[in-house]
Design an enzyme around this catalytic site. Structure first.
Site, mmCIF file in Angstrom:
data_model
loop_
_atom_site.group_PDB
_atom_site.id
_atom_site.type_symbol
_atom_site.label_atom_id
_atom_site.label_comp_id
_atom_site.label_asym_id
_atom_site.label_seq_id
_atom_site.Cartn_x
_atom_site.Cartn_y
_atom_site.Cartn_z
ATOM 1 N N ASP A 295 0.853 -1.187 0.000
ATOM 2 C CA ASP A 295 0.000 0.000 0.000
ATOM 3 C C ASP A 295 0.886 1.233 0.000
ATOM 4 O O ASP A 295 1.988 1.222 0.559
ATOM 5 C CB ASP A 295 -0.907 0.015 1.227
ATOM 6 C CG ASP A 295 -2.023 -1.017 1.158
ATOM 7 O OD1 ASP A 295 -2.453 -1.364 0.044
ATOM 8 O OD2 ASP A 295 -2.471 -1.473 2.225
ATOM 9 N N ASP B 74 -7.102 -1.464 -4.535
ATOM 10 C CA ASP B 74 -8.178 -1.055 -3.625
ATOM 11 C C ASP B 74 -9.074 -0.013 -4.290
ATOM 12 O O ASP B 74 -10.297 -0.022 -4.127
ATOM 13 C CB ASP B 74 -7.597 -0.471 -2.335
ATOM 14 C CG ASP B 74 -6.751 -1.464 -1.567
ATOM 15 O OD1 ASP B 74 -7.028 -2.676 -1.622
ATOM 16 O OD2 ASP B 74 -5.784 -1.019 -0.908
#
Length: 160
Positions: free
Chosen positions: A117, A135
């Site tokens: 991330d 995401d």
């Protein structure tokens, strides 16, 4: 006609997965773990973290559960894509976005046992959890699905 359907599906997924993976690989190559680079002060940073859970780091370390859930989700979403009516383009786009997002994070989990991330936003003073393009694709897909389902498809039925 069916060949075009598979071709479009494959090309769209390949593009989404490529974009997700190339951004993650770039971050890993250019930033040490836990490094944060503020791009828009007080709003947006690149922040390289490794997430062993799902969104908001829930169910941390439960890789086997994520493997199973992702495979089941991709199979079901693919089925829905190929049984949706040809005219339901937004519905099919939403399904491709969800599948691409799921597969992007699945690749990370298989390769590293965590998800890379790096997108970090502060929205109205709230430091939103760090996320990635996969995401984003998932979220866009779910949002588009909801809009399509409730506002555009009056007789929502899967092809038989």
């Amino acid at each position: 006609m069916r060949k075009n359907n598979y071709l479009l599906f494959g090309l769209a997924l390949a593009l989404l997965i490529f974009l997700d993976q190339i951004t993650k690989l770039t971050v890993v190559a250019k930033m040490p773990l836990d490094t944060q680079i503020e791009l828009i002060p007080g709003f947006f940073s690149l922040h390289y973290v490794q997430n062993t859970g799902a969104g908001f780091s829930i169910l941390e370390g439960r890789m086997n559960l994520f493997y199973i859930l992702t495979v089941v989700a991709v199979i079901l979403l693919s089925y829905f894509y190929f049984t949706a009516k040809k005219e339901e383009r937004l519905l099919r786009l939403s399904l491709i976005l969800m599948i691409g997002g799921a597969l992007g994070n699945f690749i990370d989990r298989l390769a590293y046992r965590y998800v890379i991330d790096f997108l970090d936003f502060i929205v109205f003073g709230y430091d939103f959890p760090v996320f990635n393009l996969a995401d984003t694709f998932l979220t866009m897909g779910v949002g588009l699905f909801i809009v399509t389902y409730f506002f555009e498809i009056k007789d929502f039925k899967w092809k038989k």
